[in-house]
Design an enzyme around this catalytic site. Sequence first.
Site, PDB file in Angstrom:
ATOM      1  N   ASP A 201      39.046  42.712  39.193  1.00 14.44           N
ATOM      2  CA  ASP A 201      40.083  42.963  40.199  1.00 14.44           C
ATOM      3  C   ASP A 201      39.430  43.418  41.498  1.00 14.44           C
ATOM      4  O   ASP A 201      39.749  44.469  42.039  1.00 14.44           O
ATOM      5  CB  ASP A 201      41.055  44.024  39.681  1.00 14.44           C
ATOM      6  CG  ASP A 201      42.364  44.060  40.463  1.00 14.44           C
ATOM      7  OD1 ASP A 201      42.716  43.048  41.095  1.00 14.44           O
ATOM      8  OD2 ASP A 201      43.032  45.110  40.445  1.00 14.44           O
ATOM      9  N   ASP A 218      37.851  51.706  39.499  1.00 14.58           N
ATOM     10  CA  ASP A 218      38.944  51.133  38.710  1.00 14.58           C
ATOM     11  C   ASP A 218      38.571  49.816  38.032  1.00 14.58           C
ATOM     12  O   ASP A 218      38.927  48.726  38.483  1.00 14.58           O
ATOM     13  CB  ASP A 218      40.185  50.929  39.591  1.00 14.58           C
ATOM     14  CG  ASP A 218      41.431  50.655  38.743  1.00 14.58           C
ATOM     15  OD1 ASP A 218      41.342  50.752  37.498  1.00 14.58           O
ATOM     16  OD2 ASP A 218      42.485  50.351  39.329  1.00 14.58           O
TER      17      ASP A 218
END
Length: 326
Positions: A201, A218
């Site tokens: 991502d 993340d």
Amino acid sequence: MSTHPYDRLTPDLVIDAVESVGYLSDVRLLALNSYENRVYQVGIEADVPLIAKFYRPERWSDEQIIEEHAFALELQEAEISVVAPLVDEGGTSLHRYADFRFALFPRRGGYPPELDNLDNLLVLGRTVGRIHAVGRSKPFVHRQDISVQRMLSDCREFLLEHFIPRELQPAYSSLTLDLEQIVREIYGAVTQEDQIRVHGDCHVGNILWRDETAHFVDLDDSCTAPAIQDLWMFLNGDRQERQLQLAELVEGYSEFCDFDPRQLRWIEALRTLRLVHYAAWLGRRWEDPAFPHSFTWFNTERYWADHILELREQMSALQEEPLQLL
């Protein structure tokens, strides 16, 4: 009356969870911008604050989360700038409290990188190349992979059944069926050798830029995918601009990893998967009170009309010649 699992995640519970693993909080709590999970900055007595991430119930298995953590720690061990979870004396990074699973992370400052700065893109390419050099060393066992079935076919059926307005269903059904056929043909060229562990991502919201360094955060969507998955989201603008951006990214990337130019053909297929999957993600999370509050534009007639228009533009993009290395 709402009965969403996160309703039980009160400030007191967050602080109690952090203290349950040996930290003493000064009771200062700041909710950070996160929707899939719940993330808080928690003040620690006589020390710097920590970041506490509470995983969405039933999204990932323990094995998938632990594998994400292990990848981040492996990257950190290789001296790559990622924000990895803290590990306690027993070697544990995933904790439980009151039926919630959570992890603690050090706080890092920074701001999103400027993608119109070619020097920044060179640094981003180098960092992704280093990440992939580690990612190639062994496979994920439990994490999911980029899949046309999961990200397009299943999402298409979900949206048609639950969200697409009746008057738009024929257009959406026909268009997404054609897109699925083309994407399957293009993405079918991906081989097992192309698949590596990736961040999954890579967009500016998951990068903290500080001191000319890209700090990646993340890894919640880390997965098995071709290398281009971690590069294509940095490309924006018209074709000439994207060509220049790509050249800088690949120049930096190639210092640490070989890049296969045939992967450029997969960029628009991956973009199509992301567009459909994102709409379905919003739909599947719509019972979470945070989503209607934050995404007020979703599930309106205007939204679905614009979504269909965007997918039609993707149909054209899929038929264009892919970008090329300069």
